[in-house]
Structures are given as C-alpha cells and as structure tokens.
Scaffold this motif. Structure first.
Motif, PDB file in Angstrom:
ATOM      1  N   LEU A 139       0.838  -1.196   0.000  1.00 24.67           N
ATOM      2  CA  LEU A 139       0.000   0.000   0.000  1.00 24.67           C
ATOM      3  C   LEU A 139       0.876   1.250   0.000  1.00 24.67           C
ATOM      4  O   LEU A 139       0.613   2.220  -0.702  1.00 24.67           O
ATOM      5  N   GLU A 147       3.920   1.343  -1.170  1.00 29.22           N
ATOM      6  CA  GLU A 147       4.570   1.423  -2.477  1.00 29.22           C
ATOM      7  C   GLU A 147       3.624   1.966  -3.528  1.00 29.22           C
ATOM      8  O   GLU A 147       4.042   2.680  -4.434  1.00 29.22           O
ATOM      9  N   ALA A 148       2.309   1.623  -3.393  1.00 28.56           N
ATOM     10  CA  ALA A 148       1.332   2.136  -4.350  1.00 28.56           C
ATOM     11  C   ALA A 148       1.348   3.662  -4.339  1.00 28.56           C
ATOM     12  O   ALA A 148       1.283   4.312  -5.382  1.00 28.56           O
ATOM     13  N   SER A 149       1.453   4.235  -3.149  1.00 31.91           N
ATOM     14  CA  SER A 149       1.473   5.690  -3.042  1.00 31.91           C
ATOM     15  C   SER A 149       2.819   6.263  -3.495  1.00 31.91           C
ATOM     16  O   SER A 149       2.872   7.218  -4.270  1.00 31.91           O
ATOM     17  N   LEU A 150       3.903   5.640  -3.056  1.00 32.89           N
ATOM     18  CA  LEU A 150       5.239   6.123  -3.433  1.00 32.89           C
ATOM     19  C   LEU A 150       5.434   6.068  -4.945  1.00 32.89           C
ATOM     20  O   LEU A 150       6.036   6.956  -5.545  1.00 32.89           O
ATOM     21  N   ALA A 151       4.880   5.011  -5.566  1.00 34.79           N
ATOM     22  CA  ALA A 151       5.062   4.832  -7.001  1.00 34.79           C
ATOM     23  C   ALA A 151       4.355   5.928  -7.799  1.00 34.79           C
ATOM     24  O   ALA A 151       4.631   6.120  -8.976  1.00 34.79           O
ATOM     25  N   LEU A 152       3.419   6.632  -7.146  1.00 34.84           N
ATOM     26  CA  LEU A 152       2.737   7.726  -7.840  1.00 34.84           C
ATOM     27  C   LEU A 152       3.502   9.030  -7.694  1.00 34.84           C
ATOM     28  O   LEU A 152       3.033  10.084  -8.108  1.00 34.84           O
ATOM     29  N   GLY A 153       4.674   8.962  -7.076  1.00 39.71           N
ATOM     30  CA  GLY A 153       5.483  10.168  -6.919  1.00 39.71           C
ATOM     31  C   GLY A 153       5.212  10.893  -5.622  1.00 39.71           C
ATOM     32  O   GLY A 153       5.625  12.031  -5.456  1.00 39.71           O
ATOM     33  N   ALA A 154       4.496  10.240  -4.690  1.00 37.91           N
ATOM     34  CA  ALA A 154       4.250  10.871  -3.394  1.00 37.91           C
ATOM     35  C   ALA A 154       5.534  10.837  -2.571  1.00 37.91           C
ATOM     36  O   ALA A 154       6.332   9.917  -2.705  1.00 37.91           O
ATOM     37  N   THR A 155       5.718  11.846  -1.733  1.00 38.33           N
ATOM     38  CA  THR A 155       6.854  11.797  -0.810  1.00 38.33           C
ATOM     39  C   THR A 155       6.503  10.837   0.320  1.00 38.33           C
ATOM     40  O   THR A 155       5.361  10.416   0.468  1.00 38.33           O
ATOM     41  N   ARG A 156       7.518  10.516   1.121  1.00 41.15           N
ATOM     42  CA  ARG A 156       7.280   9.596   2.227  1.00 41.15           C
ATOM     43  C   ARG A 156       6.259  10.188   3.204  1.00 41.15           C
ATOM     44  O   ARG A 156       5.374   9.498   3.691  1.00 41.15           O
ATOM     45  N   GLN A 204       3.917  12.444   2.581  1.00 38.75           N
ATOM     46  CA  GLN A 204       2.569  12.410   1.982  1.00 38.75           C
ATOM     47  C   GLN A 204       1.976  11.008   2.104  1.00 38.75           C
ATOM     48  O   GLN A 204       0.799  10.842   2.412  1.00 38.75           O
ATOM     49  N   THR A 205       2.807  10.006   1.868  1.00 37.89           N
ATOM     50  CA  THR A 205       2.341   8.625   1.964  1.00 37.89           C
ATOM     51  C   THR A 205       1.869   8.304   3.383  1.00 37.89           C
ATOM     52  O   THR A 205       0.811   7.704   3.575  1.00 37.89           O
ATOM     53  N   PHE A 257      -1.487  10.553   4.062  1.00 42.65           N
ATOM     54  CA  PHE A 257      -2.721  10.255   3.325  1.00 42.65           C
ATOM     55  C   PHE A 257      -3.065   8.773   3.270  1.00 42.65           C
ATOM     56  O   PHE A 257      -4.213   8.416   3.081  1.00 42.65           O
ATOM     57  N   VAL A 258      -2.077   7.909   3.389  1.00 35.46           N
ATOM     58  CA  VAL A 258      -2.350   6.486   3.203  1.00 35.46           C
ATOM     59  C   VAL A 258      -2.116   5.679   4.480  1.00 35.46           C
ATOM     60  O   VAL A 258      -3.041   5.068   5.018  1.00 35.46           O
TER      61      VAL A 258
END
Lengths: 258, 360
Positions: free
Chosen positions: B244, B246-255, B257-258, B261-262
């Motif tokens: 989960l 990685e799904a956020s990080l792979a979208l270009g989110a910073t750590r 932000q991940t 938000f996640v």
C-alpha cells in the motif's frame, strides 16, 4: 534502429550478498510494449523496480551502474526520486486500492502534485475531468460512474486492478511499468487489462514483466530475456521469438527450461 | 543401542521419571541393565505418592486436568464482572439514598454533613487525564511514526524494548520523580513564566504557588503513558501492508505524503485505540498522580490549580472514619464509576485492535 526511452547500462543489484542482477545493459524503446520475460527468480521484477527506484524501498539493496531516463541517470545523487516516479508509473501484480473512494484513488496522484498542476492552471473542476478521462482510459468508467464516491475496496479484483491502472495514468507518466499485471486476475479481467495496455502503447512506453510466455507473445513489441540475473537476449519481438540467437532463449521458448 | 535403560538415559527426561518407568516394566533383565548404569532399583522416591497417575488411568487424568485448568481460566475471567458486581453491591446504599444527578454534579463534599458530591473529583480526574493526553499524544505519535516508517531496523530493534521498559517502572517511582523534579520545576519556572507572559489567559492563571498542580499530574502521567501509545501505535502503523505504501510512493508521493494520506489513514482506528488505551491507563492511575496534584477538593479552572482526582480520593480516605454513614458506600461508588469508565475505554480500544490486527 530505434529511439531508446530508457537505457540501462552495466546495471548491478545486490540483495545483501545475493547478486540479483549482473551487468545488465539494455534499451527500452520509446512507445510500444517491452516485455521482460524469464524463469521465476531471474530478476525480472528487480529490473522493473530499478526503473522507478522502488528498489530503494527494499532494505539491504546495493546497486551499481546507471539507468538513464530521457538523458538523466535516475540514480544520480541529485535526482528527485518523486519526480522520477511521477514520470514512470507503476502497476503492481496485486491491486492495492488506497483506503479512500474510487474518485479519490484516481485523484490522489494529481492532488499530491497539486503544485505542478496549479502552475499549469489546474483546479478542482479539472480534477473531475482527469478522473473521468483516466477511468475511461483504464476501461472502468462505465462500471463505476454512478458510484465514484464509494470505497474502492468494494470493487472486484479485476476492477481494482483497472482502478490502479487509472490511478497510475492520472499522473500522466511517460513510462508505465507493469509487474505481472494480470497474475492475480481471472482470464476475462486479464484480457481487459491487456486490451487497455495495447491501446495505451501508442502514446506511452510500456514495460511489462510477465512469466506467461503466451502473454508475452501476444503483447510484446520488444523483448528482454533474463536468466538467473543475467541478460540473455534482447531485441524486437519478431526476432527474439522467431529467430533467437541464444541457445538458452530457444530452450526457454520451447519450454525446456523455466 | 539395544539396552533399554541406556536408551532412556540418553533421552532428556529426568532420572526419577526414568527410574519409575523402568520399574513399571518390572522385568528382571531391565533391572539388571539399571544396576549397570547406576540407577537404583528400589521404589519409593520422594514425592512418589504424589504421582496420581498410579491410581488413575491416563485418559481420566487428562480429562480432569482439562476440566481443572478450564475452571481456573473461567475463574480468572470472572474476576472482572465479580469485582464490578461487588462494587455495585457495596455502593448500593449511596445509590439509593442520593440521586445520580446529585452524586455526579454535586459540588459539595462533606461526609460528616452527608454531602457526597463527586463533581470536584470527577473534574480533577478529567483535567489531569486530558492534560496528560494533550502532552503525551503528539510526541508519542511522532515517535511511533518515526519507529515504524523511518527508523533503520537496528534503531527500531533497540528502541522498542527500551520504551517497553518505561512501562515497567513502578508508578510510585514516577511519583517521587514528580515530587522531586516536576513540582519544583513548575513552582520555580513554569508558573512564574506563565504568570508574567500569559496571565491574561484564565487557563494559565492561578493563586496556587505550590507547584502541586494539574500540570504536574499531567506531566507525570504523560511520561507514564508514552510507552503505551508508542508501542501500540507503532505496531498498528507497522502492520499497514508495504504494497500500500509502495502504491502511493510509485505515484510520486513523498514519504510524508504517503504516511499522512495512506498509512495513517489505514491505521487511524488503531491509533485511536492506542490513545484510548492510554487514556484509560491515565484515568485509573492513582499513586503517581496523588503525589503531585495537591489533593485539594475543588474543580480546577486552570492548569496551575490543585486538583483531587477520584483515584486519590479513594486511596486517601478508604478505611478511615468508616463509622460515618454512607461514607464507605460513597467511596465504593466512586470506585465503581472509575472502573466503568476505564473498562469501557479499554474494551472498545481492544475490540478495535483485535479487528485490526487479530490479536491483543
């Protein structure tokens, strides 16, 4: 011969003391679908995750070599990893919808890149458009347009995977990496994902890792064949599948190994 | 290899057991072997008569053991409802004599005049507990997030047992620390500073110059609940699937932000449960609190006021002047109230954690 989008140069990856990728040098051509094939455990996923630096997330990895994206080595110390991942999208083998609504899942990428969006003059009105366009591009719009605000986890696995595709596309990546994108899906859902990827390859560079040789034959424009961490053969699909140069490629294609 | 006695000796079982088993076979050859390896062939070791297996078949013994241990388990589990029932029973006189409204909202506490208003004590408990939560939650959550998301494996492995160790320190030690360090610090530094710069805010204004205050209790309690919030929240955050993230990080989110938000979104219920667990711990804490809050029966209106929490009321007074009518019932009524609040918070948060993590 063709225009490379990603150039992998003398690329080495170690997991602890395990040398997972050995001196890989390969080009990923712009546009079209490049498939990475090979027996399981040969380093396909490692190579794929090298291209958007998701490799950084695994503890105990060490790398050597370069991965060039549009003329920039993404492993240079000065490179912003979030920028790399914005340009290079990723689709995981199993769908992992974020704990929010369908709409918010697709809007997640654009929202976290709000500053870039705003500098282009984007706003919330555009967000509706972005969500719709990308859900259409992933072939999911018709099934979810009436329940965009419901939780994404209530969708079927096949729908979730297409949602993840829409989510990845919403960031407008130039490259889309897919790690066995259909391995968790039933044949019909898998076929839908394949069809979407086929449609997307006209504008984007797509890299698909697959362990299903038949899927590779159906989709591939270019092929990279790995064997125990080493590159065996790479080239246009026709050449590799019809007239392989390496003995191991022939054995793999015939089903003798792997 | 062929010698049964030798074979037994090689095993991990005790010598006496071995001797007993060999003797049961009652075979002259075996007895010979036993003598050879130096085992006594005489029966009757100490405690032999205790061995029920001689009088009962093994299967019967097994059934009895199961029943006995099951009974013990049920008895332990029954303790909570039993205590609650006993408290209710003993508090019955005050509950019939006074209305609930009078007990909970009455501000007068004069046992000799038969006035039993819990309000100042309830407010004392709430003030101290909430103050401790305000102080404890932000740093503990940040620690939990750091340990679960950012810390290298080695630091995490080192920090977790150290933090758990904090939870094992006896509360009276925290109380002494409060009296020796926290109270003087508030008296000499915090209170004068607040008075000079922010006495226009009623929450920071008080006539109490002793340092024994809500703030002192809150600080001591905050340190006591750090390990609870950190340990539980860390575990809940850590349990969010890596894919989960990685799904956020792979979208270009910073750590960050991940996490925001996640990860925290996924772990939200569990983090809340961690806080509720800490709340119930702070709510019921007695010794450390009553050593530093001043124990003046008034509803506090400032962090620098003294307070008198319910727990301190019971601990200080139970057993004395029990001849006063209804006094005993009133104190046990306070205990019942305390127990109900703690139980409700505890059970709810544990249910959430069980649903989330499958244990606790």
């Amino acid at each position: 011969m063709y225009d490379p989008h990603i150039r992998i140069n003398k690329w080495n990856v170690w997991y602890g003391s395990d040398h997972a990728l050995v001196n890989i040098t390969a080009d990923i051509p712009a546009k079209g679908i490049t498939t990475i094939i090979g027996p399981s455990g040969c380093g396909k996923t490692t190579l794929l995750k090298s291209m958007n630096r998701l490799l950084d997330e695994m503890a105990g990895t060490r790398v050597k070599g370069q991965v060039w994206l549009d003329g920039i080595n993404i492993y240079d110390p000065g490179v912003d990893v979030t920028e790399v991942r914005t340009r290079v999208g990723f689709l995981a083998p199993k769908p992992f919808p974020l704990p929010m609504s369908i709409y918010d899942n697709v809007a997640y990428g654009p929202r976290i890149h709000r500053h870039t969006l705003n500098s282009r003059g984007g706003n919330d009105h555009d967000l509706d458009g972005i969500v719709e366009n990308n859900l259409r591009a992933a072939g999911l719009w018709e099934e979810v347009k009436d329940r965009l605000r419901t939780s994404a986890t209530r969708l079927s696995t096949g729908q979730q995977q297409r949602l993840c595709l829409a989510r990845a596309l919403a960031v407008e990546p130039d490259v889309l990496l897919c790690d066995e994108p259909t391995s968790a899906l039933d044949p019909i859902a898998a076929q839908k994902i394949e069809a979407q990827l086929q449609a997307l390859k006209k504008e984007r560079t797509i890299v698909v890792v697959t362990h299903m040789l038949r899927q590779a034959r159906r989709m591939a424009d270019y092929v990279i064949l790995l064997w125990m961490g080493e590159l065996v053969e790479t080239g246009p699909a026709m050449q590799v599948f019809v007239n392989p140069r390496d003995e191991r490629t022939r054995a793999y294609l015939d089903g003798d190994i792997g | 290899m062929g010698n049964p006695a030798e074979n037994f000796k090689r095993g991990k079982r005790g010598k006496l057991y071995l001797q007993e088993r060999l003797l049961q076979s009652n075979h002259s050859l075996v007895k010979n072997d036993m003598r050879k390896i130096g085992l006594s062939t005489q029966t009757g070791y100490v405690g032999k008569w205790l061995d029920i297996s001689k009088y009962l078949p093994r299967r019967t013994l097994d059934r009895l053991a199961k029943k006995w241990m099951g009974f013990q388990a049920i008895a332990v589990a029954m303790l909570v409802p039993l205590i609650a029932f006993a408290l209710l029973f003993r508090a019955q006189p005050i509950l019939t004599a006074k209305s609930l409204r009078e007990l909970l909202l009455g501000t007068n506490w004069h046992p000799l005049k038969q006035a039993f208003g819990f309000y100042p004590f309830i407010m004392g408990t709430l003030w101290v507990t909430l103050t401790s939560m305000v102080i404890a939650v932000p740093p503990s959550l940040m620690t939990a997030i750091y340990l679960a998301e950012y810390a290298p494996k080695r630091i995490r492995a080192l920090a977790k047992p150290l933090i758990d160790l904090l939870a094992g320190i006896p509360s009276v030690v925290y109380g002494v620390w409060g009296v020796l360090t926290v109270v003087p610090f508030i008296r000499n530094h915090v209170a004068p500073t607040l008075e000079r710069w922010s006495s226009f805010i009623p929450l920071f204004r008080s006539d109490n110059t002793t340092g024994y205050s809500v703030l002192a209790g809150g600080l001591v309690l905050a340190v006591m609940v750090f390990p609870i919030i950190i340990a539980v929240a860390e575990e809940v955050i850590h349990a969010v699937p890596q894919d989960l993230r990685e799904a956020s990080l792979a979208l270009g989110a910073t750590r960050w932000q991940t996490i925001k938000f996640v990860t925290l979104r996924k772990a939200f219920a569990g983090v809340m449960a961690a806080i509720a667990l800490a709340f119930s711990r702070a709510f019921g804490e007695t010794m450390a609190v009553m050593m530093v809050v001043g124990n003046v029966p008034q509803a506090p209106s400032s962090f620098l006021d003294s307070a008198y929490p319910l727990t301190a009321l019971i601990a200080n007074n139970y057993g004395e002047m029990m001849s006063i009518p209804l006094y005993d019932a009133a104190l046990l009524g306070a205990a019942l109230l305390l127990m109900l609040v703690v139980l409700i918070f505890n059970i709810t948060s544990r249910l959430v954690l069980v649903r989330l993590m499958g244990h606790f």
